[in-house]
Write an enzyme that holds these catalytic residues in place. Structure first.
Site, PDB file in Angstrom:
ATOM      1  N   CYS A 445       0.838  -1.201   0.000  1.00 13.62           N
ATOM      2  CA  CYS A 445       0.000   0.000   0.000  1.00 13.62           C
ATOM      3  C   CYS A 445       0.881   1.263   0.000  1.00 13.62           C
ATOM      4  O   CYS A 445       1.730   1.437   0.860  1.00 13.62           O
ATOM      5  CB  CYS A 445      -0.916  -0.004   1.209  1.00 13.62           C
ATOM      6  SG  CYS A 445      -1.953   1.459   1.288  1.00 13.62           S
ATOM      7  N   GLY A 598       0.501  -6.976 -12.560  1.00 16.10           N
ATOM      8  CA  GLY A 598       0.764  -5.660 -13.124  1.00 16.10           C
ATOM      9  C   GLY A 598       0.414  -5.539 -14.588  1.00 16.10           C
ATOM     10  O   GLY A 598       0.959  -6.261 -15.426  1.00 16.10           O
TER      11      GLY A 598
HETATM   12  C1  LIG Z   1      -8.197   1.501  -7.014  1.00 11.24           C
HETATM   13  C2  LIG Z   1      -7.144   0.571  -6.537  1.00 11.24           C
HETATM   14  C3  LIG Z   1      -7.203   0.043  -5.265  1.00 11.24           C
HETATM   15  C4  LIG Z   1      -6.226  -0.835  -4.806  1.00 11.24           C
HETATM   16  N1  LIG Z   1      -6.333  -1.381  -3.557  1.00 11.24           N
HETATM   17  C5  LIG Z   1      -5.425  -2.306  -3.139  1.00 11.24           C
HETATM   18  C6  LIG Z   1      -5.563  -2.962  -1.885  1.00 11.24           C
HETATM   19  O1  LIG Z   1      -6.482  -2.704  -1.108  1.00 11.24           O
HETATM   20  N2  LIG Z   1      -4.625  -3.882  -1.545  1.00 11.24           N
HETATM   21  C7  LIG Z   1      -3.577  -4.200  -2.365  1.00 11.24           C
HETATM   22  O2  LIG Z   1      -2.766  -5.049  -2.024  1.00 11.24           O
HETATM   23  N3  LIG Z   1      -3.438  -3.592  -3.562  1.00 11.24           N
HETATM   24  C8  LIG Z   1      -4.344  -2.667  -3.964  1.00 11.24           C
HETATM   25  N4  LIG Z   1      -4.201  -2.111  -5.197  1.00 11.24           N
HETATM   26  C9  LIG Z   1      -3.127  -2.576  -6.088  1.00 11.24           C
HETATM   27  C10 LIG Z   1      -3.634  -3.717  -6.957  1.00 11.24           C
HETATM   28  O3  LIG Z   1      -4.006  -4.831  -6.170  1.00 11.24           O
HETATM   29  C11 LIG Z   1      -2.599  -4.162  -7.971  1.00 11.24           C
HETATM   30  O4  LIG Z   1      -1.470  -4.617  -7.296  1.00 11.24           O
HETATM   31  C12 LIG Z   1      -2.196  -3.038  -8.906  1.00 11.24           C
HETATM   32  O5  LIG Z   1      -3.316  -2.317  -9.348  1.00 11.24           O
HETATM   33  C13 LIG Z   1      -1.431  -3.556 -10.117  1.00 11.24           C
HETATM   34  O6  LIG Z   1      -2.197  -4.440 -10.868  1.00 11.24           O
HETATM   35  P1  LIG Z   1      -2.938  -3.993 -12.232  1.00 11.24           P
HETATM   36  O7  LIG Z   1      -1.912  -3.347 -13.083  1.00 11.24           O
HETATM   37  O8  LIG Z   1      -3.477  -5.278 -12.779  1.00 11.24           O
HETATM   38  O9  LIG Z   1      -4.008  -3.037 -11.834  1.00 11.24           O
HETATM   39  C14 LIG Z   1      -5.152  -1.190  -5.649  1.00 11.24           C
HETATM   40  C15 LIG Z   1      -5.078  -0.652  -6.921  1.00 11.24           C
HETATM   41  C16 LIG Z   1      -6.052   0.223  -7.386  1.00 11.24           C
HETATM   42  C17 LIG Z   1      -5.952   0.778  -8.772  1.00 11.24           C
END
Ligand SMILES: Cc1cc2nc3c(=O)[nH]c(=O)nc-3n(C[C@H](O)[C@H](O)[C@H](O)COP(=O)(O)O)c2cc1C
Ligand SMILES: [Zn+2]
Ligand SMILES: [Zn+2]
Length: 756
Positions: A445, A598
């Site tokens: 986070c 990612g």
């Molecule tokens: C709106 C939003 C909320 C997120 N909340 C969390 C969370 O509560 N816990 C966490 O580990 N990662 C959180 N993330 C990160 C995502 O789990 C993920 O690691 C990150 O978006 C990268 O993956 P992606 O490129 O597929 O989106 C959040 C990301 C976004 C965009």
């Protein structure tokens, strides 16, 4: 044209061109689409693909090519970098850095978003909210009760008019033959009646149709005798919602808040840990002194530490004895997503093929304080309790002892900044939540308040603390496996994940010798640093390096990890699948899973990352928000050019699931609308593949303004939050007076200002 009319028309258009292809890699689908494009390319020379800009065919562009609007990539940083407003209300977030907050605010982030009123003009007392007109329950507040007890008056004056969406029929009642929102339901006229009694009077009653699917809520409705109907109590009635599991009874939260619950295992472990840390600190400092008395002291202290650790009482279940997990190519994972990864959204994703899900991140301390907002995040939908897909023939060699029939999809994620919070919260979760696949520790986070207090990505630079947390969590969680989600590191110039995976898999050398491995069952790596914004791509080659390292210490390739070090006690390893006993490499016998995360935005990305990076499984975050059917694409191995009406159907489903989970009364509707709008802020970013000149689409490409293939498709591409409200009104009726929605995306905030 009326929007509902638009929706209907779109349905008739049948504009969804499905790009059919049976190949699991999706390559031929790409070719096919390009072929289809050839015709147009014969007349117009292909334009080069511009990085960061979605390659929309010129005929759909509103502005001329090259005239793209400002990039709004930072939206995702804004979206992730926020705790849920409820969480903020609950005073969870530690104080952030004032300067930075100020700067952010100037950039358009509005911390105090308001959503307008959440309740009826005149409230109805809980004592009559679910009862027939003539049989109210006794009202606890008696004469002092200042809310309505007269159902007719409430229906006439207390609330906004009934809704006419869903043909005026309560979608909850239609499915379950009962409506937990009772008289407060905004569709109540579809499930009430006026019955003539023997004495000539007519009584208003709520209808029940027992022939429908029964409500399967785990806990029963709060006792209707309470009065006041304030948000607090109304929110508790959420407990009775159909299909919702992991609701923790009010009295447990109350007991937690009053410190009336003892967490024995944590107490014991923390006591042990305190002494151990003290001895270890001495040992560590003494190690530096090599001569004379100091050396003798050091040796004595070493002996103390050794004795102490030798007397360590093993936890009831060692990592090797916990429920085993499986993560593989056939289990695409929905990432934990604060605010947007809520129950109705996850339910939609599960329907579309998500095999594993996570709660939104809950903070450890408020959980321990019994705070409702954080416990509410632990609720899951019953569809998340179904077993994940698993095909032992998929080539996975790692599933010994895995019992798919005992597995489920839903895991909890928590954040904590100190071991005692992580450990105690873990004990509380595993004790009070019946349905948890695993408990994941958030080590990623980026939010200032969390990071600066040492939690979330703050743990990346505190490996020793992190290891203690994982060990402790494992000790107190009984059968529930413990996992961690990390980032590449804090700063771009200091990647640290490769060291952390080793530490999480094997433990520090010193701890490993005495206590075995920490027993972390899986690590997910988001291929970005904390410093890195979403504008830059996730680093999958680094993810691949870490995956190779994990494979090495799992003994799948030649060992390269500290060969001279002693093997951890195999019982302390999460033996999700143990290797041959002849294998003597460090960590052989462990199977800490390794998951990459990612930028995955299509089956194409999904499968290429799986095969090229060597991870066990892949997690999808924003890709699922923009196109929830990404899971279906993964399953089918092809792009699906969903028509606008199909996409609108996902919105409808979200609305229905929202009402089921939060209620079809004013309060529930407002929740549903608010979270629907958050969802739409991502969902409207989708550019239909049929409009693209090149594939694969990428998550970081932003579309220039474009026109869809019909009016609805254009509407679903709107960046204007006012259009999102219009979309919500197609299912949830008119937004209440004073309803506000300030989108997270700052570009929209600007837009809003521009519009006045
Ligand atoms: C709106 C939003 C909320 C997120 N909340 C969390 C969370 O509560 N816990 C966490 O580990 N990662 C959180 N993330 C990160 C995502 O789990 C993920 O690691 C990150 O978006 C990268 O993956 P992606 O490129 O597929 O989106 C959040 C990301 C976004 C965009
Ligand atoms: Zn209803
Ligand atoms: Zn009352």
């Amino acid at each position: 044209m009326d929007l509902q009319e638009t929706a209907k028309r779109a349905q008739e258009d049948g504009n969804g061109v499905q790009i059919q292809d049976s190949n699991a890699t999706g390559e031929p689908a790409v070719k096919k689409l390009k072929l289809a494009d050839e015709a147009s390319k014969e007349t117009t020379a292909p334009r080069p693909r511009v990085k960061g800009v979605a390659p929309i065919k010129p005929e759909y562009l509103i502005l001329a090519p090259g005239q793209a609007e400002a990039d709004d990539n930072e939206d995702d940083d804004e979206a992730e970098g926020r705790t849920a407003p409820e969480a903020q209300d609950a005073g969870q977030a530690a104080k952030g850095d004032g300067k930075r907050n100020k700067r952010k605010k100037l950039k358009g982030q509005n911390k105090d978003r308001e959503f307008g009123t959440f309740s009826d003009a005149k409230r109805l007392c809980n004592s009559v909210a679910w009862t027939p007109e003539f049989s109210p329950r006794p009202c606890k507040h008696g004469d002092r009760c200042n809310v309505l007890h007269d159902i007719r008056k409430y229906l006439a004056e207390g609330r906004r008019p009934d809704l006419s969406t869903f043909d005026g029929k309560c979608p909850v009642w239609e499915k379950y033959g009962r409506c937990p929102s009772g008289w407060r339901c905004l569709f109540v006229r579809s499930h009430m009646d006026e019955v003539k009694r023997d004495d000539g009077r007519s009584e208003l009653v709520l209808l029940v149709d027992a022939s429908k699917q029964p409500l399967t809520a785990e806990s029963s409705k709060v006792d209707g005798g309470d009065c006041g109907a304030d948000d607090e109590e109304e929110a508790e009635t959420l407990d009775s919602k159909p299909g919702v599991v992991n609701s923790v009874p009010v009295n447990i939260k109350m007991d937690l808040s009053r410190k009336r619950i003892t967490l024995d295992k944590s107490d014991k472990y923390l006591e042990w840990l305190a002494k151990d840390t003290e001895l270890y600190t001495k040992h560590y400092h003494a190690k530096k002194k090599k001569s004379g008395d100091a050396a003798a002291d050091a040796a004595a202290n070493d002996a103390d530490l050794h004795d102490y650790r030798a007397n360590y009482i093993e936890p009831p279940l060692l990592p090797s004895e916990k429920r085993r997990l499986y993560f593989g190519p056939e289990t695409p994972i929905l990432a934990p997503l604060t605010t947007v990864g809520n129950l109705p959204f996850r339910r939609l994703c599960v329907e579309l093929g998500a095999q594993l899900t996570y709660s939104e991140m809950a903070l450890g301390l408020p959980l321990l304080q019994g705070q409702k907002a954080d416990w509410t995040l632990m609720r899951a939908h019953e569809s998340e309790l179904t077993t994940p897909r698993f095909s032992p023939s998929s080539g996975a060699s790692v599933v010994q002892g895995y019992d798919n029939s005992r597995d489920l999809r839903f895991g909890a994620q928590i954040a904590a900044n100190v071991p005692w919070i992580a450990i105690r919260a873990t004990e509380a979760l595993s004790r009070f939540l019946p349905h948890l696949r695993l408990i994941d520790l958030n080590c990623g986070c980026p939010v200032d308040a969390v990071y600066k207090s040492g939690g979330g990505s703050g743990l990346l630079d505190a490996p020793s603390k992190l290891e203690r947390m994982i060990r402790g969590m494992n000790t107190v969680s009984d059968g529930v496996p413990i996992t961690a989600k990390i980032r590449v590191g804090v700063r771009d110039d200091r990647p640290i994940a490769h060291r952390l995976v080793e530490r999480l898999g094997l433990g520090s050398e010193d701890m490993r010798d005495w206590l075995g491995a920490p027993g972390c069952a899986a690590v997910t790596l988001h291929g970005r640093t904390r410093q890195q914004r979403y504008t830059r791509a996730a680093d999958w080659s680094y993810i691949a390096e870490c995956a190779a390292l994990v494979r090495r210490f799992r003994g799948e390739t030649a060992p390269a990890v500290a060969d001279t070090a002693r093997e951890p006690d195999p019982r302390t390893l999460p033996s999700n699948g143990s290797k041959s006993t002849q294998d003597t490499s460090i960590g052989s016998g462990t199977h800490m899973y390794f998951i990459g995360n990612g930028d995955v935005f299509s089956h194409h990305d999904y499968f290429s990352h799986l095969s090229e990076s060597g991870v066990d499984a892949v997690m999808v975050g924003r890709g699922a928000l923009v196109k929830p059917w990404i899971f279906e694409e993964i399953e089918k191995g092809q792009y699906l050019d969903k028509s606008s009406s199909e996409r609108l159907d996902y919105v409808a489903r979200f609305a229905r699931y929202g009402m089921e989970a939060w209620g079809s009364d004013e309060l529930g509707l407002n929740y549903t609308r608010r979270f629907l709008l958050e969802f739409l802020s991502f969902f409207t970013r989708y550019v239909p593949v049929g409009l693209l000149e090149y594939l694969p689409p990428t998550l970081n490409d932003r579309p220039p303004a474009y026109r869809g293939r019909n009016e609805l498709e254009t509407l679903l591409a709107s960046k204007n939050y006012k259009d999102w409200i219009k979309i919500s009104e197609m299912f949830l009726g008119p937004a209440p007076p004073g309803f506000k929605f300030q989108p997270k995306h700052k570009s929209n905030s600007y837009e809003m200002e521009a519009e006045g």
